[in-house]
Design an enzyme around this catalytic site. Sequence first.
Site, PDB file in Angstrom:
ATOM      1  CG  ASP A  31      -1.938   0.728   0.984  1.00 32.92           C
ATOM      2  OD1 ASP A  31      -3.193   0.504   0.900  1.00 32.92           O
ATOM      3  OD2 ASP A  31      -1.846   2.081   0.987  1.00 32.92           O
ATOM      4  CB  VAL A  97      -9.222   1.588  -5.047  1.00 33.88           C
ATOM      5  CG1 VAL A  97      -8.960   1.076  -6.374  1.00 33.88           C
ATOM      6  CG2 VAL A  97      -8.256   2.862  -4.727  1.00 33.88           C
ATOM      7  CG  HIS A 101      -8.506  -3.088  -2.541  1.00 37.17           C
ATOM      8  ND1 HIS A 101      -9.447  -2.296  -3.126  1.00 37.17           N
ATOM      9  CD2 HIS A 101      -8.193  -2.466  -1.430  1.00 37.17           C
ATOM     10  CE1 HIS A 101      -9.743  -1.291  -2.548  1.00 37.17           C
ATOM     11  NE2 HIS A 101      -9.075  -1.243  -1.413  1.00 37.17           N
TER      12      HIS A 101
HETATM   13  P1  AMP Z   1      -9.575   1.382   0.030  1.00 34.23           P
HETATM   14  O1  AMP Z   1      -9.664   2.851   0.899  1.00 34.23           O
HETATM   15  O2  AMP Z   1     -10.014   0.217   1.155  1.00 34.23           O
HETATM   16  O3  AMP Z   1     -10.441   1.427  -1.320  1.00 34.23           O
HETATM   17  O4  AMP Z   1      -8.242   1.294  -0.122  1.00 34.23           O
HETATM   18  C1  AMP Z   1      -7.393   1.453  -1.272  1.00 34.23           C
HETATM   19  C2  AMP Z   1      -5.871   1.612  -0.872  1.00 34.23           C
HETATM   20  O5  AMP Z   1      -5.212   1.828  -2.129  1.00 34.23           O
HETATM   21  C3  AMP Z   1      -5.405   2.663  -0.099  1.00 34.23           C
HETATM   22  O6  AMP Z   1      -5.040   2.141   1.264  1.00 34.23           O
HETATM   23  C4  AMP Z   1      -4.553   3.531  -0.763  1.00 34.23           C
HETATM   24  O7  AMP Z   1      -3.361   4.007   0.123  1.00 34.23           O
HETATM   25  C5  AMP Z   1      -4.134   2.383  -2.000  1.00 34.23           C
HETATM   26  N1  AMP Z   1      -3.481   3.032  -2.992  1.00 34.23           N
HETATM   27  C6  AMP Z   1      -3.914   3.859  -3.733  1.00 34.23           C
HETATM   28  N2  AMP Z   1      -3.055   4.225  -4.700  1.00 34.23           N
HETATM   29  C7  AMP Z   1      -2.097   3.325  -4.780  1.00 34.23           C
HETATM   30  C8  AMP Z   1      -1.022   2.825  -5.270  1.00 34.23           C
HETATM   31  N3  AMP Z   1      -0.786   3.676  -6.764  1.00 34.23           N
HETATM   32  N4  AMP Z   1      -0.199   2.098  -5.237  1.00 34.23           N
HETATM   33  C9  AMP Z   1      -0.261   1.374  -3.978  1.00 34.23           C
HETATM   34  N5  AMP Z   1      -1.427   1.599  -3.214  1.00 34.23           N
HETATM   35  C10 AMP Z   1      -2.217   2.579  -3.586  1.00 34.23           C
END
Ligand code: AMP
Length: 113
Positions: A31, A97, A101
């Site tokens: 992350d 996102v 995940h």
């Molecule tokens: P959620 O809030 O459960 O949808 O988790 C989405 C996660 O994706 C968050 O913890 C972000 O920090 C992570 N995230 C967003 N963009 C990226 C990226 N480019 N690389 C790695 N993690 C990411």
Amino acid sequence: MEEKSVFEMILNKEIESEIIYEDDDIFSIQDINPVARIHLLIIPKKRINTINNLSDEDTLLVGKMIQVAKDLAKKYEIDQSGYRLIFNTNDDGGQTVYHIHLHLIGGEKLKAF
Ligand code: AMP
């Protein structure tokens, strides 16, 4: 057509990220904004927007995601100390996102909730 998710862009190499695990169905990355010493994301290659959109045919895939999380917990040596697996869903769940995940979080004592 729906916009690509950030995870699809990572998989397509349109955004740089180190893929720490990959098989035919699933990949994993660190992350970008970790909430603990270890914070990995286990992601299906198939775009499914939220857990609400799972269908019966995804049962094996979701089971595999948990198996991959278990294996990564061992690889990162947090299987014995402990960890947390989380699917955030929709706005109140903190989902940002819209491509499902599984968060694997550990490496330190996590706050109880
Ligand atoms: P959620 O809030 O459960 O949808 O988790 C989405 C996660 O994706 C968050 O913890 C972000 O920090 C992570 N995230 C967003 N963009 C990226 C990226 N480019 N690389 C790695 N993690 C990411």
